[in-house]
Enzyme design. Structure first.
Site, mmCIF file in Angstrom:
data_model
loop_
_atom_site.group_PDB
_atom_site.id
_atom_site.type_symbol
_atom_site.label_atom_id
_atom_site.label_comp_id
_atom_site.label_asym_id
_atom_site.label_seq_id
_atom_site.Cartn_x
_atom_site.Cartn_y
_atom_site.Cartn_z
ATOM 1 N N ARG A 249 25.184 -21.752 -37.588
ATOM 2 C CA ARG A 249 24.109 -22.696 -37.861
ATOM 3 C C ARG A 249 23.321 -22.371 -39.125
ATOM 4 O O ARG A 249 22.301 -22.973 -39.374
ATOM 5 C CB ARG A 249 23.175 -22.763 -36.654
ATOM 6 N N LYS B 154 30.981 -10.322 -24.490
ATOM 7 C CA LYS B 154 30.114 -10.050 -23.347
ATOM 8 C C LYS B 154 28.699 -10.504 -23.696
ATOM 9 O O LYS B 154 28.431 -10.672 -24.877
ATOM 10 C CB LYS B 154 30.128 -8.566 -22.993
ATOM 11 N N ASP C 25 36.150 -6.554 -23.802
ATOM 12 C CA ASP C 25 35.350 -5.420 -23.346
ATOM 13 C C ASP C 25 35.723 -4.302 -24.303
ATOM 14 O O ASP C 25 36.820 -3.749 -24.219
ATOM 15 C CB ASP C 25 35.706 -5.046 -21.907
ATOM 16 N N HIS C 26 34.826 -3.981 -25.209
ATOM 17 C CA HIS C 26 35.270 -3.109 -26.304
ATOM 18 C C HIS C 26 35.630 -1.698 -25.838
ATOM 19 O O HIS C 26 36.321 -0.976 -26.540
ATOM 20 C CB HIS C 26 34.259 -3.090 -27.462
ATOM 21 N N LYS D 218 39.086 1.369 -26.813
ATOM 22 C CA LYS D 218 38.971 2.778 -27.196
ATOM 23 C C LYS D 218 40.242 3.520 -26.804
ATOM 24 O O LYS D 218 40.708 3.417 -25.664
ATOM 25 C CB LYS D 218 37.754 3.418 -26.511
ATOM 26 N N GLU E 138 23.710 7.565 -23.872
ATOM 27 C CA GLU E 138 23.438 7.236 -25.271
ATOM 28 C C GLU E 138 22.140 7.905 -25.660
ATOM 29 O O GLU E 138 21.215 7.977 -24.847
ATOM 30 C CB GLU E 138 23.277 5.728 -25.433
ATOM 31 N N ASP F 216 24.345 -4.349 -18.638
ATOM 32 C CA ASP F 216 24.740 -4.093 -20.022
ATOM 33 C C ASP F 216 25.952 -3.153 -20.122
ATOM 34 O O ASP F 216 26.800 -3.319 -20.982
ATOM 35 C CB ASP F 216 23.546 -3.486 -20.776
ATOM 36 N N HIS G 15 31.817 -2.119 -18.947
ATOM 37 C CA HIS G 15 32.497 -0.939 -19.493
ATOM 38 C C HIS G 15 32.802 0.127 -18.436
ATOM 39 O O HIS G 15 33.905 0.659 -18.364
ATOM 40 C CB HIS G 15 31.653 -0.307 -20.598
ATOM 41 N N LYS H 103 20.246 5.087 -21.481
ATOM 42 C CA LYS H 103 19.770 5.207 -22.863
ATOM 43 C C LYS H 103 18.822 6.407 -22.945
ATOM 44 O O LYS H 103 18.266 6.825 -21.928
ATOM 45 C CB LYS H 103 18.985 3.955 -23.256
#
Ligand code: BG6
Length: 498
Positions: free
Chosen positions: A46, A154, A183-184, A188, A222, A241, A246, A347
């Site tokens: 956009r 996702k 799903d990244h 891996k 993380e 998340d 994952h 996190k």
């Protein structure tokens, strides 16, 4: 495998994902000569951009490619950038796609990309069905002159119900084999290696069951907080998340039965079965006993002040969204009966690390009474990231008199295969989809099975009577109460420790 000539149409191309992951992934494929001879990308979004401005944004002036470009010939960079085009869709994705179709047709004629088209939806999920419908109304989903595929990002749904609706909505316009849910984590190397470790060796699989495995522990940590994504994250939380997608993908690879072969459906069938075997927690007491949620609170890391979650930009100051989730559960099937799984994700942990730890049972009869070994010391640790590799812990005799036993490590690092070029997750996944290989993509029933397990936890955390929200200082391994989940099984392992 062959990659046919094709066009990639990215919806939401002016967004961060395109610049950060998709274009760098495609650029690597281009440099590795993996793109088909006739290939173009059409970014649709956009924002009001020309082709040149789009190329500047995602290639020439992209912070994500800066270092790489410095080392390359100008002509090489141009060769790639010239394959990128842009189209402004106007104010709304919900519009007549006839002009888009016209642009696609003219690019196809100019570049000989054939009728094969991959649509990549990198927009908010609320737009997925709308885009699919508009593509269909413009006749852009028909497969009589080349295949049409749809990749969706996702999050896939917000709950079981919304995921079902989304699947239904997409299935009105695209068939399941046309849909690729990304799903990244499945991109891996080390996640894929779970399959290889288990099913191409004869030394692990015979032990991979309730007779020999005491419990399984999976940590995903993380060090970052919610960064600039407070607005998104506050509506999501750690369970949606990271865990629903994952981590349950990793769980399914640990739990699954051996597939009969390596074909996509053979593998995905087993993963679905694995997810369906997870025991759904129904009553409040079970949910209370087996789930822990927490938020990070303000603290100092290395002398630097770090905000608490509720002070982050975009986050409700009274938020009850978790940044830490630890769940204990069981897989109700023959192989895993009675073996607890402990999975946590968070996190603002001390470091970034993801690992799977298989804790083996102690030998039935302990001969070396003063062994110095703990009874559950045999471990197989699969380091997903960083320091990708596999570590086996076992007992050895301490030299000298008597039988004193000490722990030793057999340690494999992926980096020792240094000359092997390791593809980035997105690069690998894009190439797979371009070749029509859906092995590393989640199927509709797989996503729904994962939500089925997660839904009651989310519901309990939202509506339950006696739900706790713990706090943990940014930079520590979560709330101490999380060790209570482990009753009888010690404490969570500090990942990274040897
Ligand atoms: C994303 C989540 O899917 O995965 C992020 O939305 C998270 O919150 C990221 O940071 C982690 O991915 P990786 O590959 O860095 O472990």
């Amino acid at each position: 495998k062959k990659t046919e000539n094709q066009m990639l149409v990215i919806f939401g191309a002016s967004g961060d994902l395109t610049a950060r992951k998709l274009i760098p992934g495609l650029f690597n494929l281009y440099l590795a000569k993996q793109l088909p001879p006739n290939f173009v990308v059409l970014g649709a979004s956009r924002s009001d951009l020309t082709d040149e401005a789009f190329r500047d944004r995602v290639v020439y002036k992209s912070p994500y490619l800066k270092e790489k470009i410095k080392k390359l010939d100008e002509s090489e960079v141009k060769g790639f950038a010239d394959k990128l085009f842009y189209m402004d869709l106007g104010k709304d994705y919900d519009t007549d796609y006839a002009p888009l179709r016209k642009r696609v047709e003219s690019l196809k004629a100019d570049h000989g990309t054939s009728g094969n088209i991959m649509y990549y939806l990198s927009t908010p999920p609320t737009l997925y069905e709308t885009i699919a419908q508009n593509l269909s109304e413009a006749g852009m989903n028909t497969q009589n002159n080349g295949w049409k595929r749809l990749i969706v990002e996702k999050p896939f749904g917000y709950s079981l119900e919304t995921a079902r609706q989304l699947n239904k909505g997409l299935h009105k316009y695209f068939t399941e084999p046309q849909i690729y849910r990304i799903d990244h984590y499945l991109g891996k190397e080390t996640v894929q290696n779970l399959l290889v470790t288990r099913f191409s060796n004869s030394i692990f699989e015979p032990l991979w069951n309730r007779n020999y495995i005491d419990h399984v522990e999976i940590t995903n940590a993380e060090s970052v907080g919610v960064e600039k994504r407070g607005g998104y994250y506050d509506k999501s939380g750690a369970l949606r998340d990271m865990f629903q997608n994952h981590l349950l993908q990793i769980v399914s690879l640990v739990v699954m039965e051996p597939p009969i072969g390596d074909q996509p459906e053979e593998i995905r069938n087993e993963k679905v079965k694995a997810l369906k075997s997870l025991r759904i927690m129904k009553d409040e007491q079970t949910l209370f006993d087996n789930t822990i949620r927490a938020q990070y609170v303000a603290s100092e890391i290395n002398g630097e002040k770090v905000k608490g979650y509720r002070e982050e930009e975009g986050v409700d100051p009274n938020s009850t969204t978790e940044t830490y989730a630890a769940i204990k559960f069981f897989a109700d099937n023959w192989r895993w009966h009675g073996v607890p799984f402990y999975v946590r994700t968070a996190k603002r942990m001390p470091t970034k690390v993801t690992e799977v730890v298989i804790h083996f049972k102690a030998p039935h009869h302990q001969i070396f009474k003063d062994s110095g070994m703990q009874s559950k010391d045999n471990k197989l640790i699969i380091r997903i990231q960083p320091d990708e590799g596999i570590l086996i812990k076992f007992g050895v005799k301490v030299p000298g008199q008597g039988f004193k036993v000490e722990r030793a490590n057999l340690d494999f690092y992926y980096s020792s295969l240094a000359e092997t070029y390791v593809m980035e997750a997105y690069e690998r996944l894009l190439l797979d989809a371009m070749q029509g290989d859906a092995t590393l993509y989640a199927r509709a029933d797989e996503v729904e099975a994962a939500w089925e397990f997660v839904d009651p936890i989310l519901d309990y955390w939202k509506n339950g009577k006696d739900v706790r929200m713990y706090g943990y200082a940014a930079g520590v391994w979560g709330p101490e109460n999380a060790d209570n989940l482990m009753n009888g099984f010690g404490f969570w392992r500090n990942p990274g420790e040897n």
